[in-house]
Design a protein around this motif. Structure first.
Motif, PDB file in Angstrom:
ATOM      1  N   ILE B  46      38.348 -18.233 -20.825  1.00 20.78           N
ATOM      2  CA  ILE B  46      39.949 -17.865 -20.169  1.00 20.78           C
ATOM      3  C   ILE B  46      40.960 -18.439 -21.336  1.00 20.78           C
ATOM      4  CG2 ILE B  46      40.853 -18.214 -18.080  1.00 20.78           C
ATOM      5  CD1 ILE B  46      38.265 -18.582 -16.864  1.00 20.78           C
ATOM      6  N   GLN B  49      41.374 -15.529 -23.745  1.00 20.77           N
ATOM      7  CA  GLN B  49      42.272 -14.376 -23.699  1.00 20.77           C
ATOM      8  C   GLN B  49      43.332 -14.990 -23.041  1.00 20.77           C
ATOM      9  OE1 GLN B  49      39.736 -12.433 -22.722  1.00 20.77           O
ATOM     10  NE2 GLN B  49      38.859 -13.435 -23.802  1.00 20.77           N
ATOM     11  N   LEU B  50      44.189 -15.424 -23.557  1.00 22.37           N
ATOM     12  CA  LEU B  50      45.454 -15.670 -22.896  1.00 22.37           C
ATOM     13  C   LEU B  50      46.281 -14.700 -23.805  1.00 22.37           C
ATOM     14  CD1 LEU B  50      46.104 -19.755 -21.283  1.00 22.37           C
ATOM     15  CD2 LEU B  50      46.161 -17.504 -20.619  1.00 22.37           C
ATOM     16  N   ASN B  53      46.331 -11.155 -22.904  1.00 21.44           N
ATOM     17  CA  ASN B  53      46.590 -10.967 -21.140  1.00 21.44           C
ATOM     18  C   ASN B  53      47.099  -9.943 -21.072  1.00 21.44           C
ATOM     19  OD1 ASN B  53      48.388 -11.637 -21.110  1.00 21.44           O
ATOM     20  ND2 ASN B  53      48.288 -13.715 -19.944  1.00 21.44           N
ATOM     21  N   LEU B  54      46.973  -8.723 -19.687  1.00 19.68           N
ATOM     22  CA  LEU B  54      47.755  -7.618 -19.708  1.00 19.68           C
ATOM     23  C   LEU B  54      49.557  -7.970 -20.143  1.00 19.68           C
ATOM     24  CD1 LEU B  54      48.747  -5.468 -17.593  1.00 19.68           C
ATOM     25  CD2 LEU B  54      49.093  -7.157 -16.178  1.00 19.68           C
ATOM     26  N   ILE B  55      49.850  -8.579 -19.599  1.00 19.88           N
ATOM     27  CA  ILE B  55      51.445  -8.839 -20.274  1.00 19.88           C
ATOM     28  C   ILE B  55      51.800  -9.133 -21.579  1.00 19.88           C
ATOM     29  CG2 ILE B  55      53.827 -10.211 -19.543  1.00 19.88           C
ATOM     30  CD1 ILE B  55      52.035 -11.951 -17.708  1.00 19.88           C
ATOM     31  N   PRO B 855      35.978  -9.000 -24.563  1.00 20.99           N
ATOM     32  CA  PRO B 855      35.637  -9.867 -23.533  1.00 20.99           C
ATOM     33  C   PRO B 855      35.667  -9.078 -22.375  1.00 20.99           C
ATOM     34  CG  PRO B 855      38.266  -9.572 -24.231  1.00 20.99           C
ATOM     35  CD  PRO B 855      37.149  -8.772 -24.958  1.00 20.99           C
ATOM     36  N   GLU B 859      32.332 -11.844 -20.823  1.00 19.41           N
ATOM     37  CA  GLU B 859      31.557 -12.138 -19.865  1.00 19.41           C
ATOM     38  C   GLU B 859      30.732 -11.641 -19.020  1.00 19.41           C
ATOM     39  OE1 GLU B 859      35.096 -10.781 -17.410  1.00 19.41           O
ATOM     40  OE2 GLU B 859      34.533 -11.459 -15.418  1.00 19.41           O
TER      41      GLU B 859
ATOM     42  N   PRO C  30      41.669  -9.665 -15.587  1.00 23.09           N
ATOM     43  CA  PRO C  30      41.222 -10.781 -16.734  1.00 23.09           C
ATOM     44  C   PRO C  30      40.364 -11.119 -16.038  1.00 23.09           C
ATOM     45  CG  PRO C  30      42.234 -11.411 -14.920  1.00 23.09           C
ATOM     46  CD  PRO C  30      41.861 -10.020 -14.916  1.00 23.09           C
ATOM     47  N   TRP C  31      39.546 -12.245 -17.346  1.00 24.08           N
ATOM     48  CA  TRP C  31      38.050 -12.550 -17.029  1.00 24.08           C
ATOM     49  C   TRP C  31      38.115 -13.768 -15.898  1.00 24.08           C
ATOM     50  CZ3 TRP C  31      34.694 -14.168 -21.374  1.00 24.08           C
ATOM     51  CH2 TRP C  31      34.291 -14.205 -21.446  1.00 24.08           C
ATOM     52  N   ALA C 109      48.013 -16.326 -15.225  1.00 20.88           N
ATOM     53  CA  ALA C 109      47.610 -14.715 -15.585  1.00 20.88           C
ATOM     54  C   ALA C 109      47.671 -13.819 -14.813  1.00 20.88           C
ATOM     55  CB  ALA C 109      46.706 -14.413 -16.792  1.00 20.88           C
ATOM     56  N   ALA C 110      48.495 -12.213 -15.118  1.00 24.85           N
ATOM     57  CA  ALA C 110      48.586 -11.506 -14.073  1.00 24.85           C
ATOM     58  C   ALA C 110      47.521 -11.346 -13.248  1.00 24.85           C
ATOM     59  CB  ALA C 110      48.409 -10.193 -14.093  1.00 24.85           C
ATOM     60  N   PHE C 111      48.348 -10.679 -11.661  1.00 23.97           N
ATOM     61  CA  PHE C 111      47.045 -11.046 -11.123  1.00 23.97           C
ATOM     62  C   PHE C 111      46.819 -12.559 -10.112  1.00 23.97           C
ATOM     63  CE2 PHE C 111      44.742  -7.029 -13.377  1.00 23.97           C
ATOM     64  CZ  PHE C 111      45.159  -6.550 -12.977  1.00 23.97           C
ATOM     65  N   ARG C 114      49.132 -17.380  -8.026  1.00 21.51           N
ATOM     66  CA  ARG C 114      49.064 -18.680  -6.809  1.00 21.51           C
ATOM     67  C   ARG C 114      47.816 -17.977  -6.023  1.00 21.51           C
ATOM     68  NH1 ARG C 114      53.147 -18.708  -2.203  1.00 21.51           N
ATOM     69  NH2 ARG C 114      53.647 -16.686  -3.394  1.00 21.51           N
ATOM     70  N   GLU C 137      51.077  -3.884 -13.319  1.00 18.96           N
ATOM     71  CA  GLU C 137      51.121  -5.559 -13.093  1.00 18.96           C
ATOM     72  C   GLU C 137      50.144  -6.117 -12.264  1.00 18.96           C
ATOM     73  OE1 GLU C 137      53.851  -7.694 -15.496  1.00 18.96           O
ATOM     74  OE2 GLU C 137      54.027  -6.745 -16.513  1.00 18.96           O
TER      75      GLU C 137
END
Lengths: 75, 968, 210
Positions: B46, B49-50, B53-55, B855, B859, C30-31, C109-111, C114, C137
């Protein structure tokens, strides 16, 4: 039922007072039991691609679904 | 209650319980097992991944404001690079960034479908774990260097070695992941360097198939196609786990099964393919021939053979039958472990549901009897009259996306492009195609003898380094190795490989993901290693050949990422350094890329291939025709692959080779080889006359009436050359210009294509003649395939009865051990009692560095594991999910997770071959170049695999060796 | 049109995980978050079967019923979606879901804010402007608004996983079943569509309402 109304009260309180200091956006507006409380979503045909034409959208999705049916191309 | 509706809550609870019971109550599956055991890996990953990531990626793409409907999106059509099925994918590119991947429903090959790897292609647009710039090993650490420095230093080192020890002191490992043009250019490049020491993945994947099958009936390739399997009424999978290795092929198979095709799977392991079959047979690894002879025994006993077909089209079956009839059911059971009724039933299914097809992969090929295994399969199909028949054939599934193409025109140690071999005539043919002087090429080699001598194979390069110099059949040992798109962990005897790496003067790795080689080298060396970043196939363009011989064209999706360069651009840069740049691109335009590098034009390279590769019909597939097919995929019928109407009307998809003659002759390609029911100009054919016209007084040509439909010669005939054309009175059908070109030539060397045109178009005859298939391959060590126990056999009693070959000297330039080693280790199964075999996982490909860096795939398989039967596990006190040691007779030890499962039988363990990055219990992370380690690392099974090679092609034995297991 | 549905044909599913990575690819999940996964039963022995599972977009969705903040809604096409701005990540939906569909990402990360719940959207995005960055997003792709179907089903290697209007999906599946000459073996059918009795009852209800 009791526990549930308690929760909604808690959420209301937390939303309006508790978290305001943290700069957090209040999440719940008016709570109505059993009814969706979030933002409205657009219909899938309400966009520039389909211009509100539901029939056109349905036709597009149906056509697309036929791609999953290989018997359409193979006998 | 916290629920709003009590009724619903009760229902939900019940459903939850039911679902839980259904899932939990079953044997734990592989992924559940890995999820539970692999938490640490996931957590670490993880963090990696940073950065993307999506953004991050969305901003880089600057596209997410509106993902749809905006104007500057472009769609580029490409082909998945992860296996030989050839699945098309559409890449949506916005501002130069690959933003989406869409299914290509129009493709007749995959109809939009993808497996895990294909559906994760777009990750190649991220490539976060790739090698990003050239690097050099300095004092045991990889340091960034410039391209200029890299080209100069590598070039100088190689030139120095060439100067001191000759061109044969270098070894060039090319790639089945290069496109056709790059693979072809590399063979030319290596020739101009002056050596035949080059090879690629085909050696260790299907070399035994290519040799065995070609020697049986002409061409060493899949005879039919994935699509044609829909016409089969029965299918036998032996040594193939298509559901994991070629998942999209299952679309065609399951469609066939739905329509009544019976599916039999024979394997030591109950594979996912077996789970989809009708009938499963568990075989002892390495006993394919006794099983096939066992089936043929029943076929002959019951008179199920196709007598008319055999009489007309098969040579030498009597000798085979003699051997077959020795394999009585009791003997078959003794050797294979398969009960007689199962052998009988399999034979019956194949015989009574014709056309029946067979599928094999590495379970057949990677053995010390690989060439004999595949010939036995060919014989089975010949006896059943299944070859040259739609729905039948030998459907040999190749591995890499372009392994077929690289085999056909790429860096093979024993042949110039197109299976021309290395004879002087072959060199002259190619020299004239290349527009260079034959004498000049000869001058690049040490001697004409070395020029015509097959090089060392990739399976044995380590022996080229380590073997005593007096015993090798070239002047110097290998001093430099260039890994150009090939994994090290896919070759056996890994423990010895690091010794070889240590001993080398220079090691160069050119690859998008060079890290496995890089890490192994850094583990044992301080310097002399260079890593050069190559681009993937999504950053260049060109053609690739799927397993079914269809050729597809890839468009460039994105510009090369980071500092990477396409392979052909790197080849040209080195050619400049080595001083043969002009010769390399005599007929090929150069273009400047964005950084001002010279890039040879791919279309021009393909046209050059077209001009020279007459033997296998790579001549009709001009870039223009291929591109037209890619645009008009929807017009092709999925079952026949034939276009119905449209601009490609009557052609077969991807012009599957042989697509004879010039592009202007408009040959439609050949969907099923040797199919006499069609005219040759409609893709028909017959067996090739490649082995003379008679043997010991017996004709090798086909009998009367067995020629392809509409042929003017309705009998067997030899291959065409200028003499035959004149004798037949057809010479004057050539134009004057063609006559000049064809004089003194045969159909393979006539540069005008005139001989082919006259034979095919005017007379419906096959240029390569019409002969019988050979059940008896007299030029091979075992003309009739014989069972021989593996070198490391679990059955010493059977080693005595069925011993392996005698040792060989100077075989592909190296001494090769058989009997002396087998005798020495005959009783080693007392210490190492379990058969160790290997295979694929659906998420990964080949050595796995590329896919384990993705990834989305990593995974799903986070740890290397070993499948072990509950009996063997309990005997050793190994519990499911424990770490265990797997130790082979080389004493190499692998630390892997135990997966206790009845998927393997007692006495056999299975390990996947895609892992690397652990070395005998230790994570090699510290040896990787910074930022270029794959997400998932694990023990490579080939660290522990043993010695053993096929006596024809030097294929390595990976499927049957021995090991012992213990709790770690 | 009927409702949007997934159906996984266990006779065809080969556990290749194409659906899983297609989803990751399309939605950049994400993973550690798996909107879709493949479950295998009787692994390694005869009778081994796999099915691909994600949110089944239930007609009477337990997640909707238990959500304390009422963040779920169902679109006109029967797709169950939720508003992440309202989700408090409590996990009731996870507890109630018979398919294990709701996922709870960890970290920034996205999604992930919290630990808000994330699940399969049938590639229909969520309550943000269609095709916007915000929608992507938070919820992922909105293929449905493009007239496309979920990426997982469109890319399924053997066309085992079907998606779309339930009438079309059932037409496709029926065709196969007829050719196979075997009975209904689609895993999840009963849960998603109910038994024959339930369906007849629902039909009566619908007709009664008219």
């Amino acid at each position: 039922m009791k526990a549930k109304s308690l929760i909604s009260v808690l959420v209301l309180v937390a939303g309006s007072i508790g978290l305001s200091a943290c700069g957090e956006v209040p999440q719940v507006t008016t709570y109505e039991q059993g009814k969706y409380q979030g933002k409205a979503d657009a219909q899938p045909w309400d966009n520039p691609t389909f211009k509100g034409d539901k029939a056109a959208w349905e036709k597009a999705v149906k056509n697309r679904a036929r791609n999953q049916h290989e018997y359409n191309r193979i006998q | 209650m916290l629920t709003k509706k009590a009724a619903v809550a009760a229902g939900a609870g019940r459903r939850l319980r039911n679902a839980a019971a259904r899932i939990v109550g079953q044997t734990m599956d592989r992924r559940a097992f890995l999820k539970r055991s692999g938490l640490g890996v996931g957590a670490g990953a993880i963090a990696t991944q940073l950065p993307y990531n999506l953004i991050g990626s969305a901003e880089a793409a600057n596209t997410a404001e509106k993902r749809t409907g905006s104007g500057n999106e472009e769609v580029r059509r490409t082909i998945c690079t992860h296996c030989s099925v050839g699945c098309a994918a559409d890449a949506v590119v916005k501002n130069g960034v690959w933003v989406r991947q869409e299914a290509v429903f129009d493709s007749p090959i995959n109809l939009g479908a993808h497996c895990a790897k294909g559906a994760a292609l777009r990750e190649h647009g991220h490539g976060e774990h790739r090698l990003k710039y050239p690097m050099k090993l300095v004092d045991g650490k990889y340091q960034k260097i410039s391209w200029e420095q890299a080209l100069n230093e590598v070039g100088d080192r190689l030139l120095k070695i060439r100067e001191e020890s000759g061109p044969d002191a270098t070894y060039w490992i090319g790639s089945s992941k290069h496109n056709n043009e790059q693979a072809y250019l590399l063979r030319k490049f290596v020739s101009f360097w002056g050596t035949n020491n080059c090879d690629h993945q085909a050696r260790i994947c299907h070399s035994t198939t290519v040799a065995g099958v070609a020697n049986t009936w002409g061409y060493g390739a899949m005879t039919n196609s994935y699509n044609d399997m829909q016409n089969a009424k029965a299918a036998l999978y032996i040594g193939s786990n298509a559901a994991e290795a070629h998942p999209v092929s299952m679309l065609h198979l399951l469609h066939a099964k739905e329509n009544g095709c019976k599916v039999v799977v024979v394997d030591p392991r109950f594979t996912r393919t077996a789970a989809k079959g009708d009938y499963y047979v568990r075989i002892r690894s390495g006993t394919d021939i006794p099983f096939i002879w066992g089936m043929l025994y029943h076929i002959f006993q019951n008179g199920w053979e196709d007598k008319a077909y055999i009489q007309a089209r098969v040579y030498g079956l009597d000798k085979v039958k003699e051997e077959v009839m020795k394999w009585t059911p009791d003997k078959v059971t003794e050797v294979t472990g398969i009960p007689e009724e199962q052998v009988f039933k399999t034979a019956e299914i194949l015989a009574k549901n014709r056309p029946s097809t067979v599928v094999w992969c590495m379970g057949q090929t990677q053995h010390t009897v690989g060439n004999a295994n595949v010939r036995a399969m060919c014989i089975l199909q010949l006896v059943l009259g299944n070859v040259g028949v739609s729905g039948g054939g030998t459907n040999i599934f190749r591995g890499h996306d372009n392994v077929q193409g690289a085999t056909d025109v790429g860096p093979n140690p024993d042949s110039l492009p197109g299976y021309y071999g290395l004879a002087a005539g072959s060199w002259k043919h190619w020299a004239s195609v290349w527009g260079v002087d034959y004498e000049w090429i000869k001058g690049r080699y040490v001697s004409q003898a070395m020029m015509e001598k097959s090089g060392i194979t990739v399976s044995r390069w380590i022996d080229g380094v380590l073997e005593n110099n007096e015993l090798i059949d070239q002047d110097s040992n290998l001093r430099a190795v260039v890994y150009w798109g090939h994994a090290p962990n896919s070759q056996t005897r890994g423990a010895e490989m690091v010794e070889a790496m240590m001993k080398l003067d220079t090691l160069v790795v050119i690859d998008p993901y060079p890290s496995a080689t890089a890490a192994m080298a850094a583990m044992v060396r301080k310097d002399g290693v260079y890593l050069l970043p190559a681009s993937t196939q999504f950053e260049t363009y060109g053609s690739c050949t799927a397993s079914n011989r269809s050729i597809q064209w890839r468009e460039k999706v994105i510009e090369p990422l980071f500092e990477s360069k396409p392979d052909h651009t790197i080849m040209y840069a080195f050619a400049k350094k080595f001083g043969f740049a002009d010769e390399l691109v005599k007929n090929i335009k150069l273009e400047k890329d964005a950084q001002g590098w010279d890039e040879p034009n791919i279309e021009d390279i393909l046209r050059e291939i077209n001009r020279g590769t007459w033997t296998i019909g790579y001549t009709g597939q001009s870039p223009e025709r291929l591109k037209l097919h890619m645009k008009n995929m929807h017009t092709f019928d999925v079952k026949t692959l034939k276009a119905v109407g449209g601009p490609c009307d009557g052609e077969y998809f991807g012009l599957p080779w042989p697509c004879f003659g010039t592009p202007e002759m408009k040959h439609p390609g050949t969907p099923n080889l040797y199919d006499t029911s069609k005219h040759v100009m409609d893709g028909g054919g017959n067996f090739r006359a490649n082995f003379g016209v008679e043997r010991n007084g017996e004709s090798l040509l086909a009998e009367d009436g067995s020629a392809s439909k509409g042929a003017d010669l309705q009998m067997g005939y030899p291959e065409f050359d200028h003499v035959l054309l004149k004798k037949l009175g057809w010479w004057d059908e050539l134009t004057e210009a063609e006559k000049v070109a064809a004089e003194g030539k045969n159909w393979k060397t006539d540069p005008s294509g005139g001989i082919i045109r006259v034979a095919m178009k005017n007379h419906g005859c096959h240029p390569f003649g019409n002969a019988k298939a050979r059940a008896l391959v007299w030029n091979f060590p075992d003309p009739v395939p014989l069972h021989r126990e593996p070198i490391y056999s679990p059955r010493p009693d059977l080693v005595e009865k069925y011993p392996t070959h005698d040792d060989k000297m100077a075989f592909w330039r190296l001494p090769t051990l058989y009997k002396s080693l087998q005798t020495k280790v005959k009783d080693i199964s007392r210490e190492y009692p379990l058969v160790m075999t290997s295979g694929r996982l659906v998420e990964y490909e080949g050595g796995g560095e590329e896919t384990r860096s993705n990834p989305w795939l990593a995974e799903l398989q986070q740890e290397m594991f070993c499948e072990v039967n509950p009996k063997d596990a309990n005997d050793q006190g190994i519990r499911n999910g424990d770490y265990m040691w797997v130790e082979s007779p080389t004493k190499a030890r692998l630390k892997v997770r135990a997966q206790v499962t009845p998927r393997v039988g007692p006495g056999t363990v299975f390990l996947p071959f895609h892992f690397s990055g652990w070395w005998q219990g230790e994570d090699m992370l510290k040896y990787y170049p910074d930022g270029a380690a794959p997400i998932v690392r694990g023990e490579a099974i080939n660290t522990a695999t043993t010695y053993g090679y096929d006596p024809v092609t030097m294929m390595q034995e990976t499927k049957t060796t021995l090991c012992r297991v213990m709790k770690a | 049109m009927g409702r949007m549905k997934f159906l996984c044909d266990a006779e065809r599913c080969i556990e290749c995980n194409g659906c899983v990575t297609a989803c990751k690819n399309e939605n950049e999940v994400p993973w550690g978050v798996n909107r879709r996964r493949v479950v295998t039963m009787n692994d390694g022995v005869p009778g081994e079967r796999s099915i691909s599972v994600a949110c089944m977009h239930c007609s009477d969705a337990p997640c909707m019923a238990v959500c304390p903040t009422n963040c779920f809604y169902k679109t006109e096409e029967g797709v169950v979606l939720h508003d992440k701005d309202l989700c408090i990540g409590c996990g009731y939906c996870f507890f109630a879901c018979p398919f294990g569909a709701p996922q709870f990402p960890n970290g920034p990360a996205a999604f992930g804010d919290r630990g808000k719940m994330d699940k399969c959207t049938f590639c229909a995005g969520g309550p943000e402007e269609t095709g916007s960055k915000a929608e992507y997003e938070k919820y992922g792709s909105n293929r449905i608004a493009e007239g496309k179907l979920p990426a997982c089903a469109e890319m399924c290697s053997t066309k085992a996983l079907l998606a779309g209007d339930s009438s079309t999906v059932s037409d496709i599946f029926r065709d196969r079943v007829l050719r196979r000459g075997k009975g209904l073996e689609a895993w999840g059918w009963m849960t998603a569509y109910g038994s024959g009795d339930q369906q007849r009852e629902q039909k009566r209800e619908r007709e009664g309402q008219k």
